[in-house]
Design an enzyme around this catalytic site. Sequence first.
Site, short mmCIF file in Angstrom:
data_model
loop_
_atom_site.label_atom_id
_atom_site.label_comp_id
_atom_site.label_asym_id
_atom_site.label_seq_id
_atom_site.Cartn_x
_atom_site.Cartn_y
_atom_site.Cartn_z
N GLU A 1 0.79 -1.23 0.00
CA GLU A 1 0.00 0.00 0.00
C GLU A 1 0.83 1.28 0.00
OE1 GLU A 1 -4.09 -1.53 2.13
OE2 GLU A 1 -2.52 -0.76 3.43
N TRP B 1 -2.25 -11.44 0.27
CA TRP B 1 -3.36 -10.97 1.10
C TRP B 1 -4.51 -10.40 0.28
CZ3 TRP B 1 -5.17 -5.84 1.76
CH2 TRP B 1 -4.40 -4.84 1.12
#
Length: 749
Positions: free
Chosen positions: A325, A391
């Site tokens: 991110e 993930w």
Amino acid sequence: MYRRLFTLILTLLSLSAYAQLSEPPLIPKPQKVTLAEGRYSISNTSSIYTTEDFSLATELLTSYAYFNALPIEVVKKIGKKHGQGIRLFPAEAVDKIATNGYKIDIDDNGILIKAHNVNAMISGIHTLIQLGLLQENPTELPQLTIYDEPRFDYRGLHLDVSRHFMPFDFLKKYIDIMALYKFNHFHWHITDGAGWRLEIKQYPELTQKAAWRTHTSWKDWANNGTQYIEQGTPNASGGFYTQEQARELVTYAARKGITIIPEIEMPGHSEEVLAVYPELSCSGKPYTQGEFCIGNEGTFVFLKNVLDEVLEIFPSEYIHIGGDEAEKKHWKTCAKCQALKSELGLKDEDELQSYAIQQMDEYLQSKGRKLIGWDEILEGGLTAGATVMSWRGEAGGIKAANMGHDVIMTPGSHLYFDSYQTDPRTQPETLGGFLPIDKVYSYNPVPQEIEKDKAKHILGAQANLWTEYIPTFQHVEYMAFPRALALSEVNWTAQEARSFPDFKKRLQSHYKILQQMDVNYYRPSYNVLAEVDFQQEKMRNTVTLTSEQMYPNIFYTIDGSEPTSKSTPYTAPIELSSSTVIKAASFLDSTRVSPVETTELDIHKAIGKKVFYNTPWEGYPAQKELSLTNGIKGGLSYHDQQWQGFTKGVDVYIDFERREEIKSVAMRFMQIPAPGVYYPGEFKVLLSDNGQNYREVGTIVNTENTTDPQLKFKTFEVRLEKPQMARYVKVVATNPMRGYLFADEIIVY
């Protein structure tokens, strides 16, 4: 008379033998258990014999009350006198024990555990301990033989201590529970934007300031400026672990067969570092970004210096560097980053991030370690030897494994334990998601898309527990257990040997163990769950009512009345061919112990009719064109493939292909603000005879609070004062919050 008595005695003896020989409800389920008659009693005269290889592991036995008074003898040479008692001995070829497996024999002579290595022996010891804890009298063990080995070598649990700092003693307890259920990796997320939690002697401000903030609650802090303050300030909230504490925890975990993998976040999620060392950011100013400046050589000096101290504390083969991110917009306007990109001939910021990851990977490899990162580290290319944690679904893991990289599967859909585990309307606030224990258990870490010769690269699976909405260790326990027990079996037991009904039955015995360990686990709910199976060709609903109880006691009505203990008892699925409202609840004797669950079944005019989208769905297609008129309503999660997602509002119409009498038009929406899901601002219904000229027949303005964090559902229904004839029905819903609108069905009567 005597014949009847004799038959009764034989029956009782048979039942007694059956009860005695029932397989113990171990979790995770062992590979093979062979039962024998009789029990072995652990007495004060019993002795523990072990070889030097397993002497430290033997201490695990004596940490439990029913073994702690027994003497330990370290045996140099196994002799005849060691044929009795409790024995922990090396496996031999004749034992036919897998390299990472163990064998337990319990008979009249005592207990014998054999394994080839320490970690396998530790697994056997924990099985023995669990076996004792499951007994009414822990010193009376059933006679049996167990052959066992794990399906995967990596069996992990994660814990984020950045968003909310957790007490050091609790971390030991967390490891205790992990060990009992055969987890062997603790992923310790110790740095992130919400706080730096590990003492680094070369950079003292990381714990003097970056570990402390203005608000105890992460949510309050995130909504009020995200400021860090000096340790010792009256309002400072946070904390950190000293290097001595971290070493102590590493040693503690290792003795229980658990490796601690530290995570030091980079290049993103580093707001706390850049607040105290702003020279490592692109702007040179604090509180302006969360990503390190890749073009600044000082960034890599800092990161390598930090890693040097981390490597001294943590001997684990793997070191996690995050890599997820990263907001790359700052790099695009940074002169240093752009100069480095030009110098290296990199085409974009993805490759710039890849360069940074590769620098750290090479550094770790030079120290004899391996890098793990979240699946974003695949962007821009990945060095050989790096391991990926997948993930964002399974796609990253599939891609990495097929490329020959090792992978640990951690998809949010099945393994994010910060998701709701039951009806969100009854639970403390979380970020969102819906993950009941049966969905955890259903996970298979090896997707079908993995090439057969690449399946070896799936090392195992890990559950992640992010603590934005989990402020205390008691809340951590509530979210982690018993879901972690389901994952323990996913990771340990062969896929074909797993069965959720069997697991659920065994789980009932483990609530006792969790109680004995003083774990604040999630208790199975009495709330009724309704599963609706709609058969469109028959226009019929089949409704199954369940609860999380092993043996639910449910009563229901279909006449609109509230259920009581004198209503119809639920014994089999209910079949209904007309629009009906089912109301159901759980009872203990005559007392209702759950809310009333209301299930509306609508067999309406629009079912099967084609929907035309003036505004397309985005992100969540559900059943695509069939979603809004398939007769199936969504459940508690927008991931259930029945909720269709819109980000630009809803503008759709149905063509009935002939004029129909329209009495009412309704549409159901979901609201849960944390992940940005809101009700529409307005819901409008329009009718047309030709598909060109529409007349508005009703508008509903939403008056619900958009800040209430609880999950809610609302049906927006326009009832016509008088029925009207129309061929086309159009619904328009506005999106003033600019989040997601989730709708499941257009209901037309």
